[in-house]
Write a protein that holds these residues in place. Structure first.
Motif, PDB file in Angstrom:
ATOM      1  N   UNK A 218      26.208  22.509 -11.054  1.00 54.00           N
ATOM      2  CA  UNK A 218      27.168  23.512 -10.591  1.00 54.00           C
ATOM      3  C   UNK A 218      28.290  23.712 -11.610  1.00 54.00           C
ATOM      4  N   UNK A 219      28.769  22.617 -12.203  1.00 52.95           N
ATOM      5  CA  UNK A 219      29.813  22.722 -13.215  1.00 52.95           C
ATOM      6  C   UNK A 219      29.299  23.440 -14.458  1.00 52.95           C
ATOM      7  N   UNK A 220      28.034  23.223 -14.809  1.00 52.09           N
ATOM      8  CA  UNK A 220      27.458  23.935 -15.951  1.00 52.09           C
ATOM      9  C   UNK A 220      27.396  25.427 -15.676  1.00 52.09           C
ATOM     10  N   UNK A 221      27.055  25.799 -14.435  1.00 54.68           N
ATOM     11  CA  UNK A 221      27.032  27.217 -14.065  1.00 54.68           C
ATOM     12  C   UNK A 221      28.434  27.815 -14.142  1.00 54.68           C
ATOM     13  N   UNK A 223      30.891  26.767 -16.102  1.00 57.80           N
ATOM     14  CA  UNK A 223      31.233  26.863 -17.515  1.00 57.80           C
ATOM     15  C   UNK A 223      30.580  28.037 -18.208  1.00 57.80           C
ATOM     16  N   UNK A 224      29.365  28.384 -17.783  1.00 59.75           N
ATOM     17  CA  UNK A 224      28.675  29.522 -18.411  1.00 59.75           C
ATOM     18  C   UNK A 224      29.213  30.861 -17.945  1.00 59.75           C
ATOM     19  N   UNK A 225      29.890  30.880 -16.785  1.00 61.45           N
ATOM     20  CA  UNK A 225      30.352  32.148 -16.223  1.00 61.45           C
ATOM     21  C   UNK A 225      31.735  32.550 -16.696  1.00 61.45           C
ATOM     22  N   UNK A 226      32.468  31.659 -17.391  1.00 62.83           N
ATOM     23  CA  UNK A 226      33.845  31.955 -17.789  1.00 62.83           C
ATOM     24  C   UNK A 226      33.979  31.780 -19.299  1.00 62.83           C
ATOM     25  N   UNK A 227      35.089  32.322 -19.829  1.00 59.08           N
ATOM     26  CA  UNK A 227      35.364  32.218 -21.262  1.00 59.08           C
ATOM     27  C   UNK A 227      36.532  31.279 -21.567  1.00 59.08           C
ATOM     28  N   UNK A 228      37.426  31.041 -20.588  1.00 56.91           N
ATOM     29  CA  UNK A 228      38.615  30.227 -20.808  1.00 56.91           C
ATOM     30  C   UNK A 228      38.788  29.234 -19.664  1.00 56.91           C
ATOM     31  N   UNK A 229      39.579  28.184 -19.945  1.00 57.12           N
ATOM     32  CA  UNK A 229      39.827  27.173 -18.915  1.00 57.12           C
ATOM     33  C   UNK A 229      40.552  27.748 -17.707  1.00 57.12           C
ATOM     34  N   UNK A 230      41.438  28.682 -17.936  1.00 53.92           N
ATOM     35  CA  UNK A 230      42.203  29.256 -16.825  1.00 53.92           C
ATOM     36  C   UNK A 230      41.308  30.022 -15.853  1.00 53.92           C
ATOM     37  N   UNK A 231      40.182  30.531 -16.341  1.00 54.35           N
ATOM     38  CA  UNK A 231      39.285  31.288 -15.470  1.00 54.35           C
ATOM     39  C   UNK A 231      38.435  30.392 -14.579  1.00 54.35           C
ATOM     40  N   UNK A 232      38.426  29.096 -14.862  1.00 55.85           N
ATOM     41  CA  UNK A 232      37.586  28.197 -14.063  1.00 55.85           C
ATOM     42  C   UNK A 232      38.207  27.855 -12.714  1.00 55.85           C
ATOM     43  N   UNK A 233      39.520  28.094 -12.550  1.00 49.52           N
ATOM     44  CA  UNK A 233      40.196  27.654 -11.334  1.00 49.52           C
ATOM     45  C   UNK A 233      39.633  28.299 -10.078  1.00 49.52           C
ATOM     46  N   UNK A 234      39.242  29.573 -10.180  1.00 48.81           N
ATOM     47  CA  UNK A 234      38.744  30.255  -8.988  1.00 48.81           C
ATOM     48  C   UNK A 234      37.390  29.714  -8.529  1.00 48.81           C
ATOM     49  N   UNK A 235      36.640  29.078  -9.433  1.00 47.76           N
ATOM     50  CA  UNK A 235      35.333  28.537  -9.080  1.00 47.76           C
ATOM     51  C   UNK A 235      35.349  27.031  -8.868  1.00 47.76           C
ATOM     52  N   UNK A 308      20.658  27.292 -12.692  1.00 49.60           N
ATOM     53  CA  UNK A 308      19.919  27.819 -13.833  1.00 49.60           C
ATOM     54  C   UNK A 308      19.868  29.337 -13.850  1.00 49.60           C
ATOM     55  N   UNK A 309      19.788  29.956 -12.667  1.00 45.34           N
ATOM     56  CA  UNK A 309      19.782  31.428 -12.587  1.00 45.34           C
ATOM     57  C   UNK A 309      21.115  32.007 -13.054  1.00 45.34           C
ATOM     58  N   UNK A 310      22.211  31.340 -12.676  1.00 39.90           N
ATOM     59  CA  UNK A 310      23.537  31.800 -13.111  1.00 39.90           C
ATOM     60  C   UNK A 310      23.743  31.501 -14.592  1.00 39.90           C
ATOM     61  N   UNK A 311      23.273  30.344 -15.028  1.00 45.13           N
ATOM     62  CA  UNK A 311      23.495  29.878 -16.405  1.00 45.13           C
ATOM     63  C   UNK A 311      22.839  30.811 -17.420  1.00 45.13           C
ATOM     64  N   UNK A 312      21.635  31.278 -17.139  1.00 50.59           N
ATOM     65  CA  UNK A 312      20.902  32.086 -18.125  1.00 50.59           C
ATOM     66  C   UNK A 312      21.535  33.456 -18.334  1.00 50.59           C
ATOM     67  N   UNK A 325      30.881  37.959  -6.150  1.00 55.56           N
ATOM     68  CA  UNK A 325      29.863  38.974  -5.874  1.00 55.56           C
ATOM     69  C   UNK A 325      28.944  39.153  -7.072  1.00 55.56           C
ATOM     70  N   UNK A 326      29.532  39.110  -8.255  1.00 57.32           N
ATOM     71  CA  UNK A 326      28.712  39.267  -9.452  1.00 57.32           C
ATOM     72  C   UNK A 326      27.833  38.046  -9.692  1.00 57.32           C
ATOM     73  N   UNK A 327      28.350  36.868  -9.352  1.00 63.44           N
ATOM     74  CA  UNK A 327      27.516  35.665  -9.451  1.00 63.44           C
ATOM     75  C   UNK A 327      26.303  35.765  -8.540  1.00 63.44           C
ATOM     76  N   UNK A 328      26.496  36.333  -7.348  1.00 59.84           N
ATOM     77  CA  UNK A 328      25.385  36.519  -6.438  1.00 59.84           C
ATOM     78  C   UNK A 328      24.327  37.455  -7.009  1.00 59.84           C
ATOM     79  N   UNK A 329      24.746  38.459  -7.739  1.00 60.67           N
ATOM     80  CA  UNK A 329      23.782  39.375  -8.352  1.00 60.67           C
ATOM     81  C   UNK A 329      23.001  38.677  -9.470  1.00 60.67           C
ATOM     82  N   UNK A 330      23.663  37.806 -10.207  1.00 57.73           N
ATOM     83  CA  UNK A 330      22.985  37.103 -11.300  1.00 57.73           C
ATOM     84  C   UNK A 330      21.830  36.249 -10.806  1.00 57.73           C
TER      85      UNK A 330
END
Length: 334
Positions: A218-221, A223-235, A308-312, A325-330
């Motif tokens: 889950x943490x890998x997913x 990390x793959x969905x954000x570009x900065x540390x500050x963006x990880x807080x919401x997930x 893995x679906x989110x990571x790719x 919502x976008x994660x759900x589409x991925x």
């Protein structure tokens, strides 16, 4: 009684003052009623209940300490190494190294390689701690066993054996008093020997690896969905909430390890690595342990597939803040 102070004294100070005042007041009341303190002391009782489980004495305090230590160990290691996986994924993504790597391997293989690699580092550290702890315990046991016989402190006591045929000759017995520290170590040694270490260490290995694989994916997913540390807080909150909740209810679990709350927390996969390790020292039904392990293994496969679906998809996404919502589409992208 009212206590005035400039700062909050804390519950320990208040409790100590209350106990002393209660003792003073009790003595004053007994004196006023002409009660003899000696008589009161005679009727007081101090009953100690020994817990015998399957014809073997157990210690609730020791089990509570062992369960809490194992659970906190699992919590710390899962969080520590899972965050390392997330930061490693973010670093490769922001440095554009991942674009070169995915040209040779599939994204899923890259994610699992990182998860397994960091997990093996944690497992190695765990085994080193186990070996080191066993070595320290063996050295301490040998030292205190050597201190049990000390000729300088030996006390010679004579006992007369009645009925001896020759002049009632005294039998000399050398008794060696043990030090308080040695007695404490002996009690600890007895509790350690009575612990089912195969089950405890086996449970630590299984729930550490199981919990790590579950949350690191889950943490890998994330990390793959954000570009900065500050963006990880919401997930981060939804991912870490089960771990935090398990630690929050830890007091209730080790106080009553067979309660309904403890059973459910030890079976639900997101909380079982921490909750079950708190219950294992107390002895639990085999079916609960087996069900907890089976659900955790099944959840690992489902979580790894979902991550893995989110990571790719998220691995090559740049410059855009991702929503749930976008994660759900991925997940459903082909």
């Amino acid at each position: 009684m009212q206590l005035y102070s400039k700062n909050d004294p804390g519950i320990d100070v208040v409790s100590a003052i209350e106990n002393q005042l209660n003792n003073i007041l009790e003595k004053a009341k007994m004196k006023a009623e002409n009660l003899d303190q000696t008589t009161i002391d005679k009727v007081k009782s101090n009953i100690k209940v020994l817990d015998i489980v399957n014809n073997q004495e157990t210690n609730a305090g020791y089990n509570m300490a062992l369960g809490y230590a194992c659970s906190f160990f699992i919590y710390l290691f899962i969080l520590l190494y899972s965050v390392q996986v997330m930061r490693g994924v973010m670093e490769e993504k922001t440095n554009r190294i991942v674009e070169v790597i995915v040209s040779s391997v599939r994204p899923f293989q890259l994610m699992m390689g990182k998860v397994i690699g960091v997990g093996l580092v944690g497992l190695t550290q765990f085994l080193i701690w186990v070996v080191l702890g066993f070595g320290v315990y063996s050295a301490g046991s040998a030292y205190f066993q050597g201190q049990e016989v000390n000729p300088k402190n030996a006390v010679i006591s004579q006992t007369y054996k009645t009925g001896t045929p020759i002049n009632n000759m005294p039998a000399i017995n050398a008794g060696v008093p043990k030090k308080d520290l040695s007695n404490t170590f002996d009690n600890l040694d007895n509790m350690l020997r009575s612990t089912n270490w195969v089950l405890v260490i086996g449970g630590l290995l299984f729930y550490f690896l199981g919990g790590y694989l579950l949350f690191s994916a889950l943490f890998a997913a994330v990390g793959s969905a954000v570009d900065q540390d500050t963006d990880t807080q919401q997930f981060m909150l939804p991912v870490t909430a089960p771990l935090i909740l398990s630690i929050a209810v830890m007091g209730g679990i080790i106080t009553n390890p067979h309660s309904t709350m403890a059973v459910w927390f030890s079976i639900i996969p997101l909380t079982s690595p921490i909750a079950m390790m708190a219950r294992i020292p107390f002895g639990i039904p085999i079916w609960q342990l087996a069900l907890s392990m089976a659900l955790l293994v099944a959840s690992i496969f489902g979580t790894v597939w979902l991550a893995g679906r989110i990571y790719r998809i998220g691995l090559l996404m740049y410059g855009k803040k991702v929503t749930y919502r976008e994660l759900g589409k991925w997940i459903f992208y082909k």
